[in-house]
Design an enzyme around this catalytic site. Structure first.
Site, PDB file in Angstrom:
ATOM      1  N   GLU A 119      13.071  56.449  63.533  1.00  0.00           N
ATOM      2  CA  GLU A 119      11.779  56.325  64.213  1.00  0.00           C
ATOM      3  C   GLU A 119      11.119  57.691  64.436  1.00  0.00           C
ATOM      4  O   GLU A 119      10.207  57.820  65.248  1.00  0.00           O
ATOM      5  CB  GLU A 119      11.926  55.594  65.564  1.00  0.00           C
ATOM      6  CG  GLU A 119      12.487  54.185  65.488  1.00  0.00           C
ATOM      7  CD  GLU A 119      11.529  53.146  64.854  1.00  0.00           C
ATOM      8  OE1 GLU A 119      10.426  53.523  64.418  1.00  0.00           O
ATOM      9  OE2 GLU A 119      11.922  51.977  64.789  1.00  0.00           O
ATOM     10  N   HIS A 142      12.911  55.242  72.983  1.00  0.00           N
ATOM     11  CA  HIS A 142      12.705  53.880  72.470  1.00  0.00           C
ATOM     12  C   HIS A 142      14.007  53.129  72.683  1.00  0.00           C
ATOM     13  O   HIS A 142      15.089  53.648  72.378  1.00  0.00           O
ATOM     14  CB  HIS A 142      12.330  53.929  70.990  1.00  0.00           C
ATOM     15  CG  HIS A 142      12.566  52.639  70.290  1.00  0.00           C
ATOM     16  ND1 HIS A 142      11.884  51.485  70.612  1.00  0.00           N
ATOM     17  CD2 HIS A 142      13.424  52.282  69.295  1.00  0.00           C
ATOM     18  CE1 HIS A 142      12.315  50.496  69.844  1.00  0.00           C
ATOM     19  NE2 HIS A 142      13.257  50.953  69.037  1.00  0.00           N
ATOM     20  N   HIS A 144      15.883  48.827  73.506  1.00  0.00           N
ATOM     21  CA  HIS A 144      15.757  47.396  73.243  1.00  0.00           C
ATOM     22  C   HIS A 144      16.135  46.570  74.481  1.00  0.00           C
ATOM     23  O   HIS A 144      17.154  45.864  74.467  1.00  0.00           O
ATOM     24  CB  HIS A 144      16.685  47.002  72.084  1.00  0.00           C
ATOM     25  CG  HIS A 144      16.424  47.682  70.776  1.00  0.00           C
ATOM     26  ND1 HIS A 144      17.315  47.667  69.718  1.00  0.00           N
ATOM     27  CD2 HIS A 144      15.351  48.393  70.333  1.00  0.00           C
ATOM     28  CE1 HIS A 144      16.807  48.337  68.688  1.00  0.00           C
ATOM     29  NE2 HIS A 144      15.626  48.807  69.038  1.00  0.00           N
ATOM     30  N   HIS A 214      10.699  43.683  69.249  1.00  0.00           N
ATOM     31  CA  HIS A 214      11.567  44.794  68.848  1.00  0.00           C
ATOM     32  C   HIS A 214      12.068  45.602  70.046  1.00  0.00           C
ATOM     33  O   HIS A 214      13.269  45.680  70.272  1.00  0.00           O
ATOM     34  CB  HIS A 214      10.815  45.683  67.836  1.00  0.00           C
ATOM     35  CG  HIS A 214      11.583  46.898  67.409  1.00  0.00           C
ATOM     36  ND1 HIS A 214      11.173  47.728  66.398  1.00  0.00           N
ATOM     37  CD2 HIS A 214      12.742  47.437  67.855  1.00  0.00           C
ATOM     38  CE1 HIS A 214      12.045  48.705  66.229  1.00  0.00           C
ATOM     39  NE2 HIS A 214      13.000  48.555  67.117  1.00  0.00           N
TER      40      HIS A 214
HETATM   41  P1  13P Z   1      17.937  54.800  64.528  1.00  0.00           P
HETATM   42  O1  13P Z   1      19.428  54.582  64.536  1.00  0.00           O
HETATM   43  O2  13P Z   1      17.446  55.284  63.185  1.00  0.00           O
HETATM   44  O3  13P Z   1      17.525  55.693  65.670  1.00  0.00           O
HETATM   45  O4  13P Z   1      17.233  53.389  64.721  1.00  0.00           O
HETATM   46  C1  13P Z   1      17.429  52.601  65.849  1.00  0.00           C
HETATM   47  C2  13P Z   1      16.238  51.764  66.191  1.00  0.00           C
HETATM   48  O5  13P Z   1      16.182  51.259  67.291  1.00  0.00           O
HETATM   49  C3  13P Z   1      15.137  51.591  65.213  1.00  0.00           C
HETATM   50  O6  13P Z   1      14.018  51.014  65.799  1.00  0.00           O
HETATM   51 ZN    ZN Z   2      14.425  49.912  67.674  1.00  0.00          ZN
END
Ligand code: 13P
Ligand code: ZN
Length: 269
Positions: A119, A142, A144, A214
């Site tokens: 990202e 970022h 989840h 996401h």
């Molecule tokens: P990365 O392992 O490349 O950081 O990706 C994780 C992710 O949450 C992608 O949206």
């Molecule tokens: Zn992600």
């Protein structure tokens, strides 16, 4: 091997903060496998000796020009690296990168040639934007969160500011400590330039954005502040869900209560 952090307490502290937050993300259940990423602009704590360090990787394209990031330095989670590992061994699961003079590429300079998060286009776009704004923000995260991602599967919550107002009304702290609310980014392919571009468009109005189906992405002066905003939003989502699970629609604070709070805390919206 000597680490770049050795005898550099200010830089070491920045990496320590990232590791601490990475641990929280795992504990919260927001970071399955390699889920989520963190980047911090560390340019302010970079000395001349670091500036002279050679690249330990090839030159990689960012995918987009970042005019405000010329010669800037970032600590980044590695792609495919686990948050729970970043928490314990940050320099094995993340790396320091330098943006090249053309503002379109980067190289890794320490400690190990760990390729940064997929990202990176979104993260660097946000850092580039924050410098343009001059808001002093240094961190991007970022992650989840289960509750907020679940809510993004309901089209009703994706209309402008519906989720902001709902989450603000669940508990006063969310209104006070996430005062710009949460912007909505329609589903886009993870790691795409399209996702990066859509994200920065929303940053003029919000410090936190929901990537539909996401995850959530936030920016802040440091990584603690960015994390805290997602944490208070998630708390509100949990209160909402708990009430629904008890079989009723929560009332939410009244608009009178919300206005009173806005005035008392001198909130921007
Ligand atoms: P990365 O392992 O490349 O950081 O990706 C994780 C992710 O949450 C992608 O949206
Ligand atoms: Zn992600």
């Amino acid at each position: 091997m000597k680490s770049i952090l050795e005898n550099r307490p200010a830089l070491a502290r920045e990496v320590e903060k990232v590791a601490e937050i990475a641990g929280y993300l795992w504990q919260k259940g927001w970071a399955e496998r390699n889920g989520g990423n963190i980047t911090v602009n560390i340019t302010d704590v970079i000395d001349e000796e670091i500036k002279a360090m050679p690249a330990i990787s090839e030159v990689f394209p960012i995918g987009k020009a970042m005019p405000n990031l010329k010669g800037a330095y970032f600590f980044c989670k590695g792609t495919n690296k686990r948050m729970r590992d970043l928490a314990r061994w940050p320099m094995e699961n993340g790396s320091v990168i330098r943006i090249t003079e053309d503002c379109e590429h980067y190289v890794i300079i320490a400690d190990n040639p760990v390729k940064p998060t997929s990202e990176l286009p979104a993260h660097l776009s946000m850092h580039n934007y924050m410098i343009e704004k001059g808001n002093g923000y240094k961190a991007a995260i970022h992650t989840h969160p289960i509750d907020l991602v679940a809510m993004s599967h309901n089209p009703k919550f994706l209309e402008k500011d519906v989720l902001t107002n709902l989450l603000w009304s669940m508990i006063p702290e969310t209104r006070a400590f996430c005062p710009r609310g949460i912007g909505i980014i329609p589903y886009a392919l993870p790691s795409s330039i399209e996702l990066a571009d859509a994200t920065i468009k929303e940053l003029s109005d919000y410090d936190v954005v929901l990537w539909e189906k996401h995850g959530v992405t936030a920016v802040g002066p440091d990584i603690f502040e960015a994390f805290d905003m997602i944490d208070v939003l998630s708390k509100s989502a949990q209160i909402y869900m708990t009430a629904k699970n008890m079989g009723f629609e929560p009332d939410g604070m009244s608009s009178k209560d919300m206005t009173e709070l806005k005035e008392a805390f001198n909130l921007p919206k």
